[in-house]
Design a protein around this motif. Structure first.
Motif, PDB file in Angstrom:
ATOM      1  N   GLY A   6      62.869  76.954  25.222  1.00 39.18           N
ATOM      2  CA  GLY A   6      63.369  75.624  24.895  1.00 39.18           C
ATOM      3  C   GLY A   6      62.318  74.660  24.362  1.00 39.18           C
ATOM      4  O   GLY A   6      62.669  73.578  23.876  1.00 39.18           O
ATOM      5  N   LEU A   7      61.026  75.034  24.477  1.00 34.55           N
ATOM      6  CA  LEU A   7      59.985  74.140  23.957  1.00 34.55           C
ATOM      7  C   LEU A   7      58.815  74.857  23.284  1.00 34.55           C
ATOM      8  O   LEU A   7      57.907  74.203  22.748  1.00 34.55           O
ATOM      9  CB  LEU A   7      59.459  73.195  25.065  1.00 34.55           C
ATOM     10  CG  LEU A   7      58.414  73.697  26.076  1.00 34.55           C
ATOM     11  CD1 LEU A   7      57.816  72.538  26.849  1.00 34.55           C
ATOM     12  CD2 LEU A   7      58.975  74.713  27.000  1.00 34.55           C
ATOM     13  N   LYS A  66      61.403  73.510  14.124  1.00 39.31           N
ATOM     14  CA  LYS A  66      60.760  72.437  14.899  1.00 39.31           C
ATOM     15  C   LYS A  66      59.570  71.983  14.071  1.00 39.31           C
ATOM     16  O   LYS A  66      58.703  72.798  13.741  1.00 39.31           O
ATOM     17  CB  LYS A  66      60.275  72.928  16.270  1.00 39.31           C
ATOM     18  CG  LYS A  66      61.191  73.918  16.966  1.00 39.31           C
ATOM     19  CD  LYS A  66      62.487  73.314  17.447  1.00 39.31           C
ATOM     20  CE  LYS A  66      63.435  74.418  17.898  1.00 39.31           C
ATOM     21  NZ  LYS A  66      64.718  73.957  18.370  1.00 39.31           N
ATOM     22  N   SER A  76      68.527  71.528  17.668  1.00 36.98           N
ATOM     23  CA  SER A  76      69.019  72.595  18.546  1.00 36.98           C
ATOM     24  C   SER A  76      70.510  72.692  18.389  1.00 36.98           C
ATOM     25  O   SER A  76      71.174  71.675  18.227  1.00 36.98           O
ATOM     26  CB  SER A  76      68.783  72.233  20.010  1.00 36.98           C
ATOM     27  OG  SER A  76      67.542  72.662  20.428  1.00 36.98           O
ATOM     28  N   ASP A 103      61.317  68.987  20.710  1.00 37.63           N
ATOM     29  CA  ASP A 103      61.922  70.279  21.039  1.00 37.63           C
ATOM     30  C   ASP A 103      62.566  70.242  22.436  1.00 37.63           C
ATOM     31  O   ASP A 103      63.721  70.650  22.618  1.00 37.63           O
ATOM     32  CB  ASP A 103      60.841  71.372  20.962  1.00 37.63           C
ATOM     33  CG  ASP A 103      61.435  72.772  20.886  1.00 37.63           C
ATOM     34  OD1 ASP A 103      62.670  72.912  20.934  1.00 37.63           O
ATOM     35  OD2 ASP A 103      60.651  73.740  20.774  1.00 37.63           O
ATOM     36  N   VAL A 104      61.829  69.729  23.410  1.00 36.22           N
ATOM     37  CA  VAL A 104      62.386  69.639  24.768  1.00 36.22           C
ATOM     38  C   VAL A 104      63.645  68.775  24.754  1.00 36.22           C
ATOM     39  O   VAL A 104      64.685  69.158  25.301  1.00 36.22           O
ATOM     40  CB  VAL A 104      61.394  68.995  25.768  1.00 36.22           C
ATOM     41  CG1 VAL A 104      62.028  68.894  27.147  1.00 36.22           C
ATOM     42  CG2 VAL A 104      60.110  69.775  25.848  1.00 36.22           C
ATOM     43  N   THR A 110      66.866  70.211  23.304  1.00 34.52           N
ATOM     44  CA  THR A 110      67.530  71.117  24.246  1.00 34.52           C
ATOM     45  C   THR A 110      68.142  70.321  25.410  1.00 34.52           C
ATOM     46  O   THR A 110      69.306  70.518  25.768  1.00 34.52           O
ATOM     47  CB  THR A 110      66.522  72.164  24.783  1.00 34.52           C
ATOM     48  OG1 THR A 110      65.894  72.795  23.668  1.00 34.52           O
ATOM     49  CG2 THR A 110      67.211  73.212  25.631  1.00 34.52           C
TER      50      THR A 110
HETATM   51 MG    MG Z   1      64.247  73.021  22.320  1.00 32.05          MG
END
Ligand code: MG
Ligand code: ADP
Length: 332
Positions: free
Chosen positions: A175-176, A204, A241, A284-285, A288
């Motif tokens: 997820g990151l 990303k 995402s 990115d975090v 998600t």
């Molecule tokens: Mg992510």
């Protein structure tokens, strides 16, 4: 019964400014498949030799990160760490692994566990289901869920050691990981004196200073159907995402590869989330995490902790599409 694991078109298109570069720098672009995605480095450098050296070193760094952090790789540092779960031991880990887990834990705490790197066992169940073509049954999910929970992952920053408190735990930084890699790539670029770069790590993006004579890097955020138009960005991260990329389809229902940590089930209402943040890791975090929280709770977390970030989230519930857009440009 039909199962499809579909990879659809990437919805972020990058158009690089065509403004004339200053005489002393030229634009370079290098691409390589890494971490299961295309990685594209676009940047301005003084000459070919420097550009090539910078690109080689950057790809080497991403490869090194992948070797340590990939849960697909037998013997990766992260898998070795997972294998120590339930032994009661504190395990010393590399700076990279520690740092990425520390970022993940910080977001987990702030989003009430919507983002959770301990979901590995459940993600494995879903991956297997996709491969073999069945919908996981409740017991299988329940069993896997018992081995998850970010509170079972303990970090000691003083000694850079980690403990996984329950047997059968499995870490998954999917997820990151790409956002983190994009930010690390920028650091390598900067060590070569390259200050104007755009790293695309499989959708990303990590972006530094604008190209010469431009206000920013021109990024087109689009779903193919819907578009926010072109945004000029500098010193920022962007992530998208959503099951637009990958999902499991079972009896007409689509399940995202993003899992709700409360239920262990792939998201069903989520369409797509794009986040612009000060860096690619955060973007990115959050892409998600906000996918999981949905619009209502997402607003709360954005306001409380992430006011430096901007979001475009689309979800469909009961056939009705709802959009949350703080990116600040009107949809055409
Ligand atoms: Mg992510
Ligand atoms: P992408 O595949 O485009 O990089 P994401 O950044 O949204 O998409 O990451 C999805 C991946 O993160 C999944 O494949 C899985 O490995 C992991 N994951 C799934 N659900 C969660 C969650 N709730 N929190 C953290 N990681 C998750």
């Amino acid at each position: 019964m039909k199962f499809r694991y579909i990879i659809l078109h990437i919805i972020l298109f990058i158009s690089v400014t065509s403004e004339l570069a200053f005489a002393q720098v030229q634009r370079y672009s290098y691409e390589k498949g890494m971490m299961g995605s295309p990685f594209v480095l676009t940047f301005y450098a003084k000459n070919d030799t420097l550009a090539k050296q910078a690109a080689d070193s950057t790809f080497k760094r991403i490869q090194q990160l992948n070797d340590s952090l990939s849960d697909y790789r037998d013997g990766s540092e992260i898998n070795k760490l997972s294998a120590t779960s339930g032994t009661g031991k504190w395990v010393a880990v590399s700076k990279d692994l520690f740092n990425i887990l520390a970022v993940a834990q910080d977001f987990s705490q702030k989003t009430d566990g919507s983002f959770d790197v301990t979901l590995g066992p459940v993600v494995q169940v879903w991956r297997r289901a996709v491969r073999k073509g069945y919908l996981p049954d409740k017991n299988e999910i329940k069993e896997a869920m018992e081995k998850t929970g970010y509170r079972k992952l303990l970090l000691d920053p003083e000694t850079r050691r980690v403990m996984l408190t329950q047997k059968g735990m499995r870490l998954d930084i999917g997820g990151l990981g790409k956002g983190f890699a994009a930010d690390e790539a920028i650091k390598v670029m900067e060590s070569f004196g390259i200050t104007s770069a755009l790293i695309d790590a499989g959708g990303k993006l990590a972006i530094t200073n604008p190209p010469p004579a431009a206000k920013g890097w021109k990024i087109k955020v689009s779903s193919g159907r819907d578009s926010l138009g072109t945004i000029e960005l500098a010193n920022a991260g962007v992530a998208t995402s959503g099951p637009t990329y990958r999902y499991l389809e079972f009896e007409g229902k689509k399940y995202s590869h993003i899992v709700d940590p409360k239920t262990g089930i792939g998201l069903q209402y989520h369409v797509r989330t794009t986040v612009i943040s000060p860096n690619a890791t955060d973007a990115d975090v959050l892409a998600t995490a906000f996918s999981v929280t949905g619009i209502r709770n997402g607003r709360k977390y954005l306001k409380k902790y992430y006011s430096a970030s901007r979001v475009w989230l689309v979800e469909t519930r009961n056939g009705k599409e709802t959009s949350w857009n703080t990116i600040g440009q009107k949809k055409p």
